[in-house]
Design a protein around this motif. Structure first.
Motif, short mmCIF file in Angstrom:
data_model
loop_
_atom_site.label_atom_id
_atom_site.label_comp_id
_atom_site.label_asym_id
_atom_site.label_seq_id
_atom_site.Cartn_x
_atom_site.Cartn_y
_atom_site.Cartn_z
N ASP A 91 -51.15 -28.16 33.79
CA ASP A 91 -50.95 -28.09 32.35
C ASP A 91 -49.46 -28.00 32.01
N MET A 92 -49.14 -28.49 30.83
CA MET A 92 -47.79 -28.32 30.29
C MET A 92 -47.51 -26.84 30.05
N GLU A 93 -46.32 -26.41 30.42
CA GLU A 93 -45.83 -25.08 30.04
C GLU A 93 -44.90 -25.29 28.85
N TRP A 94 -45.47 -25.23 27.64
CA TRP A 94 -44.73 -25.63 26.46
C TRP A 94 -43.52 -24.74 26.20
N ASP A 95 -43.56 -23.49 26.65
CA ASP A 95 -42.39 -22.63 26.45
C ASP A 95 -41.17 -23.14 27.21
N ASN A 96 -41.41 -23.98 28.23
CA ASN A 96 -40.30 -24.51 29.03
C ASN A 96 -39.48 -25.56 28.29
N ILE A 97 -40.01 -26.09 27.19
CA ILE A 97 -39.30 -27.20 26.53
C ILE A 97 -38.11 -26.71 25.72
N TYR A 98 -38.08 -25.42 25.38
CA TYR A 98 -37.05 -24.93 24.47
C TYR A 98 -35.75 -24.60 25.20
N PRO A 99 -34.63 -24.74 24.52
CA PRO A 99 -33.36 -24.31 25.11
C PRO A 99 -33.32 -22.79 25.24
N PRO A 100 -32.41 -22.25 26.05
CA PRO A 100 -32.31 -20.79 26.18
C PRO A 100 -32.06 -20.12 24.83
N GLU A 101 -32.54 -18.90 24.69
CA GLU A 101 -32.42 -18.17 23.43
C GLU A 101 -30.98 -18.07 22.95
N GLU A 102 -30.04 -17.96 23.89
CA GLU A 102 -28.63 -17.80 23.49
C GLU A 102 -28.03 -19.10 22.96
N GLU A 103 -28.69 -20.21 23.18
CA GLU A 103 -28.19 -21.50 22.70
C GLU A 103 -28.81 -21.84 21.35
N LYS A 104 -28.48 -21.10 20.35
CA LYS A 104 -29.04 -21.32 19.02
C LYS A 104 -28.31 -22.47 18.34
N PRO A 105 -29.03 -23.28 17.57
CA PRO A 105 -28.37 -24.38 16.86
C PRO A 105 -27.43 -23.83 15.78
N PRO A 106 -26.43 -24.61 15.39
CA PRO A 106 -25.50 -24.13 14.36
C PRO A 106 -26.18 -24.06 13.00
N ILE A 107 -25.64 -23.21 12.14
CA ILE A 107 -26.12 -23.21 10.76
C ILE A 107 -25.51 -24.40 10.03
N LEU A 108 -26.02 -24.69 8.85
CA LEU A 108 -25.56 -25.88 8.11
C LEU A 108 -24.06 -25.84 7.81
N ARG A 109 -23.55 -24.66 7.53
CA ARG A 109 -22.12 -24.56 7.20
C ARG A 109 -21.26 -25.17 8.32
N ASP A 110 -21.69 -24.98 9.54
CA ASP A 110 -20.93 -25.48 10.68
C ASP A 110 -21.10 -26.98 10.89
N VAL A 111 -22.12 -27.56 10.27
CA VAL A 111 -22.37 -29.00 10.40
C VAL A 111 -21.65 -29.78 9.31
N LEU A 112 -21.39 -29.16 8.17
CA LEU A 112 -20.79 -29.87 7.03
C LEU A 112 -19.37 -30.35 7.35
N GLU A 113 -18.98 -31.40 6.63
CA GLU A 113 -17.62 -31.94 6.78
C GLU A 113 -16.60 -30.85 6.49
N GLN A 114 -15.68 -30.64 7.41
CA GLN A 114 -14.68 -29.59 7.23
C GLN A 114 -13.57 -30.02 6.27
N ASP A 115 -13.12 -31.24 6.42
CA ASP A 115 -12.04 -31.75 5.56
C ASP A 115 -12.66 -32.57 4.43
N TYR A 116 -13.53 -31.94 3.66
CA TYR A 116 -14.31 -32.68 2.67
C TYR A 116 -13.44 -33.26 1.55
N ALA A 117 -12.33 -32.61 1.23
CA ALA A 117 -11.49 -33.09 0.12
C ALA A 117 -10.85 -34.44 0.43
N GLN A 118 -10.65 -34.74 1.71
CA GLN A 118 -10.03 -35.99 2.12
C GLN A 118 -11.03 -37.01 2.64
#
Length: 508
Positions: free
Chosen positions: A349-376
């Protein structure tokens, strides 16, 4: 599927006969269209590849259509599919695999940079990508050592985006096939002997056994059409207008004909809950923070069970799981994944818990994804909505657009969909606060859409995935392609677990 052979003068009257025959699945205002019209060996006749609705009606013995064929000397042949040379819009965008005929490693794909030299030179497994879209399955599986040996996609813009990315990743040497060359004179065996992958740009109904590699492949992948099952639509399910709701049967056909050891399919969670299915929320959170605030358990409904039975009937053990991409990327995106293995393999059987990245590797929040130099940023400027759109948005949200239609920069994005770049949609969410906290509430800056770069990153596609307009300077094609795609890191995670099982089966 099927073909009707008709004398040339009877082609247009045949459309009238279809309209008068009360064909189930065809509405009165729906145009009568053929999947293709090809020459016949007999002069003065044509081969009419009819829609699935008309083919089904003829197979059921529609009296009106049978009478028409009898009067004009026509004949219906059930099950006939279009020949390779007659597929509308078919392209030859072939790419080589990891090795050329001399055995030299020629891969330059950024998505395979995590692999060592031996893995790049000899793929760990091979896979086929049906309903390929812009290549989300391929990106995820190539990251763990897989090699795509066949892809198929019907939409010409998606095919253009797919080729633009993958054609530039793997460059053939003396065995290359010019993209503008026709298939004339190249047999399927010659293509596979040349160790080349190719993208078929054609209707899935016309993909036939000879298109697949003669030596087989390890995994069949597909994100089969989700529109009939999506909660954002009418949810007509298996009775969807057209044949989209029944296209899972093309996967059944492929499983029966090709017998791959494994498969990996994807669809929307609405498929699970249709006709008696439901979800139950467990507040024991598996995610770090809202909006992904709990684990859900699901019970499949009648539509889901019918599809599962069809896959099992092909001789496969089938497991499924609803996976939320919030553990992989900055987006709340639930999708159901089907993993199948031939029953004779006795696969664990699939061990579905194995598909996830380690707990410490959390994805960034949206603020970190947005364009930093948005004015230009030109992309940011072009994504700002107009004053008229802002006023309409306020009407849609009863004057509360600044709170109801905003993306929360300290959180995840909601599910991004193909129609994202539509300002009048109540479901669209806008950037109303930039990365540095600057507000876009209309004075002086108005709200804006996510740029294609931001959209790409939130979907988990690689940095080298080109998000410029693929056709006629229309960026909407990029949003549509990405919104319809699977999230590559999710595919990578599931693929790793499947690869573990494949190795166990091999050891057994």
């Amino acid at each position: 599927v099927g073909v009707v052979i008709l004398p040339n003068p009877s082609i247009q009257p045949f459309k009238t006969a279809i309209r008068n025959a009360s064909v189930p699945g065809l509405t009165e205002d729906q145009p009568i269209a053929f999947r293709g019209v090809d020459p016949h060996t007999v002069e003065g006749y044509k081969q009419i590849h009819v829609s699935t609705e008309v083919a089904a009606s003829l197979m059921d013995g529609n009296a009106c259509l049978e009478e028409f064929l009898k009067e004009c000397g026509g004949v219906f042949i059930s099950g006939a599919r279009r020949k390779k040379g007659r597929r509308g819009g078919r392209g030859s965008g072939r790419q080589s695999l990891y090795r050329d005929n001399e055995g030299d490693d020629i891969s330059t794909s950024a998505s395979s940079t995590d692999l060592d030299e031996s893995e790049r030179a000899s793929p760990l497994f091979t896979f086929v990508e049906l309903f390929a879209g812009i290549g989300g399955f391929r990106i995820g599986l190539e990251r763990i050592g897989g090699a795509c040996v066949l892809a198929s996609e019907h939409d010409p813009i998606a095919c253009r985006i797919y080729r633009r990315h993958f054609d530039n990743k793997q460059v053939s040497t003396s065995t290359s096939v010019n993209e503008n060359e026709s298939d004339k004179g190249n047999t399927n065996q010659e293509i596979w002997n040349g160790n080349r992958h190719h993208l078929l740009e054609c209707d899935m109904l016309d993909v036939v056994s000879d298109d697949f590699p003669p030596d087989g492949f390890d995994i069949l992948t597909a994100g089969f059409p989700c529109q009939p099952f999506s909660a954002r639509g009418e949810q007509k399910g298996l009775n969807d207008d057209g044949h989209r709701g029944q296209l899972y049967q093309e996967l059944v056909r492929t499983l029966m004909e090709q017998r791959p050891p494994f498969f990996l399919f994807e669809n929307v969670v609405g498929l699970v809950t249709m006709e008696g299915g439901h979800r139950h929320a467990d507040r024991d959170s598996e995610f770090a923070k809202p909006p992904i605030d709990g684990k859900h358990t699901f019970k499949s409904g009648k539509v889901m069970e019918r599809i599962l039975d069809a896959f099992r009937g092909c001789g496969y053990k089938v497991e499924w799981k609803v996976v939320n991409s919030g553990r992989f990327v900055s987006q709340y995106r639930e999708r159901v994944y089907f993993v199948g293995s031939l029953t004779e393999l006795n696969c664990p059987d699939m061990e579905w818990d194995n598909i996830y990245p380690p707990e410490e590797e959390k994805p960034p929040i949206l603020r970190d994804v947005l364009e930093q130099d948005y004015a230009q940023s030109k992309a940011v400027a072009e994504s700002e909505i107009t004053l008229q759109q802002w006023e309409k948005l306020q009407l849609i949200h009863h004057g509360e657009a600044a709170t109801r239609a905003r993306l929360k920069v300290e959180d995840y994005a909601p599910t991004l969909i193909s129609s994202y770049r539509i300002p009048a949609s109540p479901a669209t969410r806008f950037v109303m606060e930039e990365a540095d906290g600057t507000l876009r509430h209309g004075d002086p800056l108005r709200p804006r859409f996510l740029t294609t770069r931001e959209f790409r990153d939130i979907m988990g596609f690689p940095d080298d995935f080109d998000v410029s307009a693929p056709y006629n300077n229309e960026l909407g094609h990029i949003y549509q392609g990405l919104g319809n795609a699977v999230v590559p890191p999710v595919i990578e995670g599931i693929g790793r677990e499947m690869l573990r099982l494949m190795k166990l089966v091999k050891q057994q």
